[in-house]
Write a protein that holds these residues in place. Structure first.
Motif, short mmCIF file in Angstrom:
data_model
loop_
_atom_site.label_atom_id
_atom_site.label_comp_id
_atom_site.label_asym_id
_atom_site.label_seq_id
_atom_site.Cartn_x
_atom_site.Cartn_y
_atom_site.Cartn_z
N LEU A 13 26.91 -20.35 -29.01
CA LEU A 13 26.14 -21.55 -28.69
C LEU A 13 27.05 -22.78 -28.57
N GLY A 14 28.04 -22.88 -29.47
CA GLY A 14 28.96 -24.01 -29.45
C GLY A 14 29.77 -24.07 -28.17
N PHE A 15 30.33 -22.91 -27.78
CA PHE A 15 31.09 -22.85 -26.53
C PHE A 15 30.21 -23.17 -25.33
N SER A 16 28.98 -22.71 -25.36
CA SER A 16 28.06 -22.94 -24.24
C SER A 16 27.74 -24.42 -24.09
N VAL A 17 27.50 -25.10 -25.22
CA VAL A 17 27.19 -26.52 -25.18
C VAL A 17 28.39 -27.31 -24.65
N VAL A 18 29.59 -27.01 -25.17
CA VAL A 18 30.80 -27.71 -24.72
C VAL A 18 31.03 -27.50 -23.23
N ALA A 19 30.88 -26.25 -22.76
CA ALA A 19 31.08 -25.94 -21.34
C ALA A 19 30.07 -26.68 -20.48
N SER A 20 28.82 -26.76 -20.92
CA SER A 20 27.78 -27.45 -20.16
C SER A 20 28.07 -28.94 -20.05
N VAL A 21 28.48 -29.55 -21.17
CA VAL A 21 28.76 -30.98 -21.18
C VAL A 21 29.94 -31.30 -20.27
N LEU A 22 31.02 -30.50 -20.37
CA LEU A 22 32.21 -30.77 -19.57
C LEU A 22 31.95 -30.65 -18.08
N THR A 23 31.12 -29.70 -17.69
CA THR A 23 30.85 -29.50 -16.26
C THR A 23 29.88 -30.53 -15.70
N LYS A 24 29.19 -31.27 -16.57
CA LYS A 24 28.23 -32.27 -16.11
C LYS A 24 28.74 -33.70 -16.22
N LEU A 25 29.94 -33.87 -16.76
CA LEU A 25 30.49 -35.22 -16.87
C LEU A 25 30.70 -35.81 -15.48
N PRO A 26 30.40 -37.11 -15.29
CA PRO A 26 30.62 -37.73 -13.99
C PRO A 26 32.10 -37.74 -13.62
N ALA A 27 32.39 -37.49 -12.35
CA ALA A 27 33.78 -37.46 -11.89
C ALA A 27 34.33 -38.86 -11.77
N SER A 28 35.60 -39.02 -12.08
CA SER A 28 36.26 -40.32 -11.91
C SER A 28 37.11 -40.33 -10.65
N ARG A 29 37.33 -39.18 -10.04
CA ARG A 29 38.08 -39.12 -8.79
C ARG A 29 37.76 -37.82 -8.05
N VAL A 30 37.84 -37.87 -6.73
CA VAL A 30 37.69 -36.67 -5.90
C VAL A 30 38.84 -36.67 -4.90
N PHE A 31 39.15 -35.50 -4.40
CA PHE A 31 40.31 -35.32 -3.53
C PHE A 31 39.89 -34.50 -2.32
N TYR A 32 40.36 -34.89 -1.15
CA TYR A 32 40.05 -34.13 0.07
C TYR A 32 41.28 -34.10 0.97
N LYS A 33 41.68 -32.91 1.35
CA LYS A 33 42.80 -32.73 2.27
C LYS A 33 42.27 -32.18 3.58
N ILE A 34 42.65 -32.83 4.67
CA ILE A 34 42.20 -32.38 5.99
C ILE A 34 42.85 -31.02 6.29
N PRO A 35 42.06 -30.02 6.63
CA PRO A 35 42.62 -28.70 6.92
C PRO A 35 43.71 -28.73 7.99
N LYS A 36 44.78 -27.99 7.72
CA LYS A 36 45.90 -27.84 8.64
C LYS A 36 46.63 -29.15 8.94
N LYS A 37 46.45 -30.13 8.06
CA LYS A 37 47.13 -31.41 8.23
C LYS A 37 47.78 -31.81 6.91
N ASP A 38 48.93 -32.47 6.98
CA ASP A 38 49.56 -33.03 5.79
C ASP A 38 48.99 -34.42 5.54
N LEU A 39 47.68 -34.45 5.35
CA LEU A 39 46.98 -35.72 5.19
C LEU A 39 45.88 -35.56 4.16
N ALA A 40 45.96 -36.35 3.09
CA ALA A 40 45.01 -36.21 1.99
C ALA A 40 44.39 -37.56 1.64
N PHE A 41 43.18 -37.49 1.10
CA PHE A 41 42.45 -38.69 0.69
C PHE A 41 41.98 -38.52 -0.74
#
Length: 260
Positions: free
Chosen positions: A28-56
């Motif tokens: 139960l403890g591991f399940s609660v911790v895993a659920s909380v961690l996966t639901k935390l709001p993101a502070s950054r996201v990353f996107y790389k354009i396919p087949k390009k050396d260009l990332a955002f």
């Protein structure tokens, strides 16, 4: 976790007779911790354009804390810097930039701006407080401090009362000229910017749409002149909360709309 225990029991690797009396609470403890961690709001996201050396990268944070060697600071067409006369708000990105990297010394900042703008076209204006030279939208002044290069780009107009305003047309023009200036005046390296125009520029369109404009403009220029391989776009934390900025939604928006 419970499924994993069942599988271990089935294959005889960790059978029920070996279970601790506290195993249920561990699961139960591991399940609660895993659920909380996966639901935390993101502070950054990353996107790389396919087949390009260009990332955002889009992140919630302070632009002035970025590790990028090239940082964009939005300003007005007269390149006013005086915080004391009320034209530049001390809480704006430009105001904080002046305080952090120039110790509030606008004279030193103005010297670098004037040197960078030498040879640029301008028109003389009057009947307003502040500087009297107005430069075309998108004019860029490069200044240096603390080992970083800052690009002050003119993307708004100040009225007689010192209030700034801009439009998406002005933003697109300013971005086009900004990337060209960085390609000519700067060195190869990552670039960081805020969501320009959405604060004191009074731009009314959604922030995710402005992010798209910034990212697409950057991608278009990099395709013509490879001056950088990564752009970081910063969202001011109070704005992220106030306007419910969803970074996963912005990333999906970039994936669907960005082309290069």
């Amino acid at each position: 976790m419970y499924l994993l225990l069942e599988m271990l029991d089935f294959f005889g690797m960790y059978t029920r007779d070996k279970y601790s009396s506290y195993s249920l609470f561990v699961v139960l403890g591991f399940s609660v911790v895993a659920s909380v961690l996966t639901k935390l709001p993101a502070s950054r996201v990353f996107y790389k354009i396919p087949k390009k050396d260009l990332a955002f990268e889009v992140c919630i944070g302070d632009l002035l804390e970025s590790s990028a060697p090239n940082i964009v600071i939005s300003t007005n067409t007269t390149f006013d810097t005086d915080i004391g006369n009320g034209l530049i708000n001390p809480d704006s990105v430009q105001g904080k930039f002046t305080a952090k990297f120039f110790g509030g010394n606008t004279e030193e900042l103005d010297e670098q701006i004037n040197a960078s703008l030498e040879g640029e076209e301008f028109e003389e204006i009057s009947s307003r407080k502040g500087k009297t030279r107005r430069y075309p939208m998108g004019t860029v002044a490069k200044v240096s401090a603390h080992g970083k290069a800052f690009y002050l780009v003119a993307m708004s107009e100040l009225n007689a009362d010192g209030n700034a305003s801009t439009s998406i047309k002005d933003i697109d023009l300013a971005l086009e000229r900004l990337w060209e200036a960085i390609a000519v005046k700067g060195e190869l390296g990552d670039v960081a910017t805020a969501i320009i125009g959405t604060g004191r520029g009074r731009l009314s369109i959604p922030r995710k749409k402005v992010v798209e404009h910034i990212a697409q403009s950057f991608a278009d220029e990099v395709n013509k002149n490879s001056f950088s391989s990564k752009l970081s776009i910063f969202v001011f934390p109070p704005d992220a909360e106030r306007f419910n900025v969803n970074l996963f939604e912005i990333r999906d928006y970039l994936v669907q709309s960005l082309h290069a």
